[in-house]
Scaffold this motif. Structure first.
Motif, PDB file in Angstrom:
ATOM      1  N   ASN A 184       0.817  -1.206   0.000  1.00  0.00           N
ATOM      2  CA  ASN A 184       0.000   0.000   0.000  1.00  0.00           C
ATOM      3  C   ASN A 184       0.853   1.259   0.000  1.00  0.00           C
ATOM      4  N   LEU A 185       0.299   2.319  -0.577  1.00  0.00           N
ATOM      5  CA  LEU A 185       0.933   3.636  -0.537  1.00  0.00           C
ATOM      6  C   LEU A 185       1.023   4.111   0.908  1.00  0.00           C
ATOM      7  N   PHE A 186       2.179   4.632   1.306  1.00  0.00           N
ATOM      8  CA  PHE A 186       2.388   5.049   2.697  1.00  0.00           C
ATOM      9  C   PHE A 186       3.027   6.434   2.772  1.00  0.00           C
ATOM     10  N   GLN A 187       2.912   7.202   1.706  1.00  0.00           N
ATOM     11  CA  GLN A 187       3.541   8.522   1.639  1.00  0.00           C
ATOM     12  C   GLN A 187       2.487   9.570   1.325  1.00  0.00           C
ATOM     13  N   HIS A 195      10.073  11.339   7.737  1.00  0.00           N
ATOM     14  CA  HIS A 195      11.033  11.510   6.652  1.00  0.00           C
ATOM     15  C   HIS A 195      10.342  12.181   5.471  1.00  0.00           C
ATOM     16  N   HIS A 196      11.156  12.760   4.614  1.00  0.00           N
ATOM     17  CA  HIS A 196      10.631  13.440   3.434  1.00  0.00           C
ATOM     18  C   HIS A 196      11.450  13.010   2.218  1.00  0.00           C
ATOM     19  N   THR A 197      10.770  12.640   1.161  1.00  0.00           N
ATOM     20  CA  THR A 197      11.472  12.280  -0.066  1.00  0.00           C
ATOM     21  C   THR A 197      10.610  12.586  -1.272  1.00  0.00           C
ATOM     22  N   LYS A 198      11.270  13.001  -2.323  1.00  0.00           N
ATOM     23  CA  LYS A 198      10.629  13.171  -3.627  1.00  0.00           C
ATOM     24  C   LYS A 198      11.268  12.235  -4.658  1.00  0.00           C
ATOM     25  N   LYS A 199      12.252  11.449  -4.202  1.00  0.00           N
ATOM     26  CA  LYS A 199      12.991  10.575  -5.108  1.00  0.00           C
ATOM     27  C   LYS A 199      12.239   9.281  -5.414  1.00  0.00           C
ATOM     28  N   PHE A 200      11.349   8.871  -4.507  1.00  0.00           N
ATOM     29  CA  PHE A 200      10.565   7.659  -4.720  1.00  0.00           C
ATOM     30  C   PHE A 200       9.289   7.766  -3.916  1.00  0.00           C
ATOM     31  N   THR A 201       8.379   6.847  -4.140  1.00  0.00           N
ATOM     32  CA  THR A 201       7.122   6.794  -3.395  1.00  0.00           C
ATOM     33  C   THR A 201       7.216   5.677  -2.366  1.00  0.00           C
ATOM     34  N   ARG A 202       6.947   5.987  -1.117  1.00  0.00           N
ATOM     35  CA  ARG A 202       7.097   5.014  -0.030  1.00  0.00           C
ATOM     36  C   ARG A 202       5.871   4.114   0.039  1.00  0.00           C
ATOM     37  N   TYR A 203       6.136   2.802   0.107  1.00  0.00           N
ATOM     38  CA  TYR A 203       5.081   1.800   0.251  1.00  0.00           C
ATOM     39  C   TYR A 203       5.237   1.059   1.575  1.00  0.00           C
ATOM     40  N   THR A 204       4.171   0.399   1.985  1.00  0.00           N
ATOM     41  CA  THR A 204       4.187  -0.379   3.216  1.00  0.00           C
ATOM     42  C   THR A 204       3.395  -1.672   3.016  1.00  0.00           C
ATOM     43  N   VAL A 205       3.432  -2.527   4.033  1.00  0.00           N
ATOM     44  CA  VAL A 205       2.815  -3.862   4.061  1.00  0.00           C
ATOM     45  C   VAL A 205       3.535  -4.783   3.076  1.00  0.00           C
ATOM     46  N   GLU A 223       6.766  -1.547 -13.526  1.00  0.00           N
ATOM     47  CA  GLU A 223       8.166  -1.316 -13.189  1.00  0.00           C
ATOM     48  C   GLU A 223       8.351  -0.153 -12.219  1.00  0.00           C
ATOM     49  N   LYS A 224       7.624   0.951 -12.427  1.00  0.00           N
ATOM     50  CA  LYS A 224       7.790   2.118 -11.556  1.00  0.00           C
ATOM     51  C   LYS A 224       7.400   1.777 -10.126  1.00  0.00           C
ATOM     52  N   ARG A 225       6.286   1.093  -9.948  1.00  0.00           N
ATOM     53  CA  ARG A 225       5.875   0.711  -8.590  1.00  0.00           C
ATOM     54  C   ARG A 225       6.888  -0.257  -7.984  1.00  0.00           C
ATOM     55  N   ASP A 226       7.380  -1.192  -8.769  1.00  0.00           N
ATOM     56  CA  ASP A 226       8.354  -2.148  -8.259  1.00  0.00           C
ATOM     57  C   ASP A 226       9.620  -1.429  -7.814  1.00  0.00           C
ATOM     58  N   SER A 227      10.050  -0.447  -8.588  1.00  0.00           N
ATOM     59  CA  SER A 227      11.211   0.352  -8.219  1.00  0.00           C
ATOM     60  C   SER A 227      10.966   1.107  -6.912  1.00  0.00           C
ATOM     61  N   ASP A 228       9.787   1.701  -6.784  1.00  0.00           N
ATOM     62  CA  ASP A 228       9.447   2.407  -5.548  1.00  0.00           C
ATOM     63  C   ASP A 228       9.418   1.451  -4.355  1.00  0.00           C
ATOM     64  N   MET A 229       8.931   0.238  -4.578  1.00  0.00           N
ATOM     65  CA  MET A 229       8.882  -0.738  -3.491  1.00  0.00           C
ATOM     66  C   MET A 229      10.281  -1.165  -3.074  1.00  0.00           C
ATOM     67  N   ILE A 230      11.165  -1.340  -4.037  1.00  0.00           N
ATOM     68  CA  ILE A 230      12.549  -1.686  -3.706  1.00  0.00           C
ATOM     69  C   ILE A 230      13.197  -0.552  -2.918  1.00  0.00           C
ATOM     70  N   ASN A 231      12.965   0.688  -3.347  1.00  0.00           N
ATOM     71  CA  ASN A 231      13.491   1.827  -2.591  1.00  0.00           C
ATOM     72  C   ASN A 231      12.875   1.908  -1.196  1.00  0.00           C
ATOM     73  N   SER A 232      11.627   1.478  -1.057  1.00  0.00           N
ATOM     74  CA  SER A 232      10.986   1.445   0.262  1.00  0.00           C
ATOM     75  C   SER A 232      11.658   0.407   1.161  1.00  0.00           C
ATOM     76  N   LEU A 233      12.017  -0.741   0.594  1.00  0.00           N
ATOM     77  CA  LEU A 233      12.743  -1.756   1.356  1.00  0.00           C
ATOM     78  C   LEU A 233      14.097  -1.217   1.810  1.00  0.00           C
ATOM     79  N   LEU A 234      14.758  -0.476   0.926  1.00  0.00           N
ATOM     80  CA  LEU A 234      16.064   0.083   1.264  1.00  0.00           C
ATOM     81  C   LEU A 234      15.936   1.189   2.310  1.00  0.00           C
ATOM     82  N   ALA A 235      14.844   1.950   2.252  1.00  0.00           N
ATOM     83  CA  ALA A 235      14.609   2.967   3.274  1.00  0.00           C
ATOM     84  C   ALA A 235      14.430   2.310   4.634  1.00  0.00           C
ATOM     85  N   HIS A 236      13.700   1.200   4.665  1.00  0.00           N
ATOM     86  CA  HIS A 236      13.535   0.441   5.906  1.00  0.00           C
ATOM     87  C   HIS A 236      14.902   0.007   6.438  1.00  0.00           C
ATOM     88  N   TYR A 237      15.752  -0.461   5.555  1.00  0.00           N
ATOM     89  CA  TYR A 237      17.109  -0.879   5.940  1.00  0.00           C
ATOM     90  C   TYR A 237      17.879   0.289   6.554  1.00  0.00           C
TER      91      TYR A 237
END
Length: 268
Positions: free
Chosen positions: A68-71, A85-95, A114-128
């Motif tokens: 889900n969208l979390f931003q 946190h604040h970012t414009k570089k990607f869209t943060r997802y959760t769950v 692809e765009k959503r998948d990229s945002d989700m990967i960046n969300s995983l990295l943000a969690h890290y």
């Protein structure tokens, strides 16, 4: 009635509401939503009966519901460290119920969203980045770690996206995150797994399953390491990926197959 949510503040929820549903035209909103879903579901065309199509497109619809969208519309989100946190570089997802989704849903998203998948990967990295333990999520829920299920399945999600050519995330940074997670000695039975080649049942619950899951994840890491030219890591993780052999007894293979065949013959 109009409803909006935010994990940051009431003010942000109102901003989300004004941005996403500015008016009170219910019919227009319904048609706009229908058009957006038609566009996404129309990315795959199938042939079959009406019943088969209903089953397929309902399943595809379900696949797009989570994560889900979390931003918020202003770029703010509540991180795993509970800071804003604040970012414009990607869209943060959760769950990220990764044990449920790494096998099929995320590989599908890498192909058709692809765009959503990229945002989700960046969300995983943000969690890290926000994790005190420097771990990728196991089963993330609303900026919390549930520690539910097993494996470190953020690794195959990231590796699959990278190998499929998904753009928009730092591959070296992503690889460093999955490697650090896979080498963490405090992860469920991972220290014993690295030493012995399996997770002992007297030390960890779900030991056999964890061994199998870790072996698959290690194979995924090995493939990304090879693509990035990290030959030593490729050899190391590929060897670890063969750990599944340590819990397979070839002496029981024939007997088990013959017993299954007799059982099926009796049922028929």
């Amino acid at each position: 009635m109009k409803v909006a949510v935010s994990a940051v503040s009431t003010a942000n929820a109102l901003k989300n509401l004004d941005a996403e549903i500015p008016g009170w035209d219910f019919d227009k909103l319904r048609e706009t939503t229908r058009a957006r879903w038609d566009k996404e579901l129309g990315k795959i065309q199938i042939e079959g009966s009406d019943e088969q199509k209903a089953t397929f497109y309902t399943s595809l619809y379900h696949a797009f519901l989570v994560p889900n969208l979390f931003q918020d519309v202003n770029g703010e989100y509540r991180g795993f460290d509970q800071n804003i946190h604040h970012t414009k570089k990607f869209t943060r997802y959760t769950v990220f119920s990764l044990w449920d989704t790494f096998r099929a849903e995320h590989p599908l998203l890498a192909l058709i969203q692809e765009k959503r998948d990229s945002d989700m990967i960046n969300s995983l990295l943000a969690h890290y980045d926000e994790s005190a333990d420097h771990l990728l999520p196991m089963w993330e829920l609303q900026a919390n770690e549930t520690w539910c299920m097993i494996g470190y399945h953020a690794a195959p999600v990231i590796a699959d996206g990278f190998l499929k050519g998904v753009k928009g995330f730092d591959a070296e940074r992503a690889y460093a995150a999955i490697r650090a997670t896979a080498m963490n000695p405090d992860y469920d039975g991972l220290a014993a797994y690295r030493k012995l080649g399996w997770v002992p049942c007297d030390e960890e619950d779900e030991s056999l399953s964890k061994t199998l899951e870790y072996a698959y994840d290690d194979w995924s890491i090995a493939q990304m390491a090879r693509a990035l030219g990290k030959s030593a890591d490729y050899d190391y993780f590929l060897k670890r990926a063969a750990s599944y052999r340590n819990i397979f007894d070839p002496g029981h293979r024939v007997d088990a197959f013959q017993g299954l065949r007799r059982q099926l013959a009796h049922q028929l």
